[in-house]
Design an enzyme around this catalytic site. Structure first.
Site, PDB file in Angstrom:
ATOM      1  N   SER A  77       0.819  -1.205   0.000  1.00  0.00           N
ATOM      2  CA  SER A  77       0.000   0.000   0.000  1.00  0.00           C
ATOM      3  C   SER A  77       0.861   1.266   0.000  1.00  0.00           C
ATOM      4  O   SER A  77       1.634   1.497  -0.921  1.00  0.00           O
ATOM      5  CB  SER A  77      -0.965  -0.054   1.190  1.00  0.00           C
ATOM      6  OG  SER A  77      -1.964   0.923   1.092  1.00  0.00           O
TER       7      SER A  77
ATOM      8  N   ASP B  28      -9.316  -5.451  -5.577  1.00  0.00           N
ATOM      9  CA  ASP B  28      -8.737  -4.376  -4.761  1.00  0.00           C
ATOM     10  C   ASP B  28      -9.436  -3.062  -5.077  1.00  0.00           C
ATOM     11  O   ASP B  28      -9.405  -2.584  -6.209  1.00  0.00           O
ATOM     12  CB  ASP B  28      -7.242  -4.261  -5.059  1.00  0.00           C
ATOM     13  CG  ASP B  28      -6.494  -3.483  -3.992  1.00  0.00           C
ATOM     14  OD1 ASP B  28      -7.074  -2.537  -3.432  1.00  0.00           O
ATOM     15  OD2 ASP B  28      -5.329  -3.816  -3.724  1.00  0.00           O
TER      16      ASP B  28
ATOM     17  N   HIS C 242      -7.274  -5.585  -1.187  1.00  0.00           N
ATOM     18  CA  HIS C 242      -6.138  -4.868  -0.614  1.00  0.00           C
ATOM     19  C   HIS C 242      -5.594  -5.510   0.667  1.00  0.00           C
ATOM     20  O   HIS C 242      -4.378  -5.654   0.834  1.00  0.00           O
ATOM     21  CB  HIS C 242      -6.550  -3.419  -0.328  1.00  0.00           C
ATOM     22  CG  HIS C 242      -5.428  -2.449  -0.310  1.00  0.00           C
ATOM     23  ND1 HIS C 242      -4.768  -2.050  -1.456  1.00  0.00           N
ATOM     24  CD2 HIS C 242      -4.835  -1.782   0.715  1.00  0.00           C
ATOM     25  CE1 HIS C 242      -3.825  -1.179  -1.138  1.00  0.00           C
ATOM     26  NE2 HIS C 242      -3.845  -1.008   0.175  1.00  0.00           N
TER      27      HIS C 242
END
Length: 358
Positions: A129, A299, A333
């Protein structure tokens, strides 16, 4: 586990954990020089979240058991990195930073420290991330050129204009419309009343279900343990700066990866010598740096369209044998950090990729 402190040029005192050996090695007398690897977390979490799964399932222990010297930093403002040479977190000046400062000060300090501790060895890096955004920007700025050996990017974040997270979209718009009010509360702590009220306002929008926080923000994660959310709420929920959130919101709105926009030509000129913030030109990333990317079809933050834009615009001319891309259709994610099968689907590939650079 060993613990160290790293001091950045702008005075932040960071904690960093080290796993110098795997479980099997702890029982032997065999010593050999091992290659260091940094495992960097994202926003709202810290290094502890890499350990939510068992030693056989979490990335740092998998790397350690495969013969790597593993280093896990904790970003400024998180639980174990709230010290400064002259500022206290109660002082709003402590929070005058965005991910720009992570690129400019924090990551270079970490690389320099680990390089000195390991005899000048080149360093592998894996980020998730926000940890991928700082890596891409750092490489584009030429900061790691002589120190990095290879890079793994899990849920790579550069462009955010296509993200499908309704919660993320509304949060970005709300931050930009109310951002300077929030900047008066410099620490973006999801546990304090003003930020809680801000989040409640977002959750009141149609189509946003904050009861399923992981899903609302990150997408339909396929492979989290039933206890993952409770573990995250207990261990995670780390602070960042309001300015960092404001910067990310600017990136969402503009669709361009720039340094922080002070929203005033005069202030931008004072900081940058120009009326608008400079762009991070990701095409400057060295073409010979070995890079592994893995992204997921579900995601909602690192959207497939944004990742393809990153690849098509900036990695078309990357040396073919230096770029490895993995796509996992049902991954979202949080799966990349907490997924119970990430060891089989992702982490083993990361380990193999790093070993190919030996």
């Amino acid at each position: 586990m060993q613990y160290f402190q790293v001091i950045t040029k702008d005075g932040y005192i960071l904690s960093i954990q080290r796993i110098p050996e795997g479980r099997s090695e702890a029982k032997s007398n065999v010593t050999k020089k091992k290659e260091p690897v940094i495992v960097q977390h994202g926003v709202f979490v810290d290094g502890a979240t890499w350990f939510l799964n068992s030693p056989k399932q979490n990335l740092p222990m998998i790397l350690a058991n495969n013969g790597f010297d593993v280093w896990i930093p904790n970003t400024r403002g998180t639980k174990f990195s709230r010290k400064h040479t002259s500022l206290d977190p109660s002082n709003k000046t402590y929070w005058d930073w965005s991910w720009d400062e992570l690129v400019t000060y924090e990551m270079p300090a970490i690389f320099d420290f680990i390089s000195k501790q390991t005899g000048g060895q080149k360093i592998h890096y894996v980020g998730h991330s926000l940890g991928t955004l700082t890596a891409l920007a750092s490489l584009a700025e030429g900061k790691w050129e002589n120190q990095v050996k290879s890079v793994a990017l899990l849920s790579p974040v550069a462009y955010l204009s296509q993200m499908k997270s309704i919660l993320g979209q509304i949060a970005a718009r709300s931050l930009l419309s109310k951002g300077y009010i929030l900047l008066r509360i410099p620490e973006f702590d999801v546990n304090v009343l003003p930020i809680v009220d801000f989040i409640k306002g977002i959750c009141a929008h149609p189509g946003v279900n904050c009861n399923e926080l992981f899903t609302a923000l990150t997408g339909e994660n396929c492979c989290l343990a039933p206890s993952a959310f409770n573990q995250f709420m207990e261990v995670g929920r780390q602070s960042t700066s309001a300015r960092n959130m404001f910067h990310l919101a600017q990136n969402v709105q503009s669709g361009v990866l720039t340094k922080f926009d002070f929203m005033s030509p005069h202030l931008n000129f004072w900081h940058y010598g120009r009326p608008t913030p400079p762009v991070y030109n990701l095409s400057n990333i060295p073409k010979n740096v070995p890079i592994f990317m893995s992204y997921g079809g579900r995601d909602a933050l690192s959207d497939v369209a944004d990742v393809k834009r990153l690849l098509n615009q900036h990695f078309q001319n990357h040396e073919a044998d230096k770029l490895s891309v993995q796509f996992i259709d049902n991954y979202a994610h949080a799966d990349y950090a907490f997924g119970v099968n990430a060891n089989d689907l992702v982490y083993n590939n990361v380990t193999s990729f790093f070993k190919r650079q030996w």
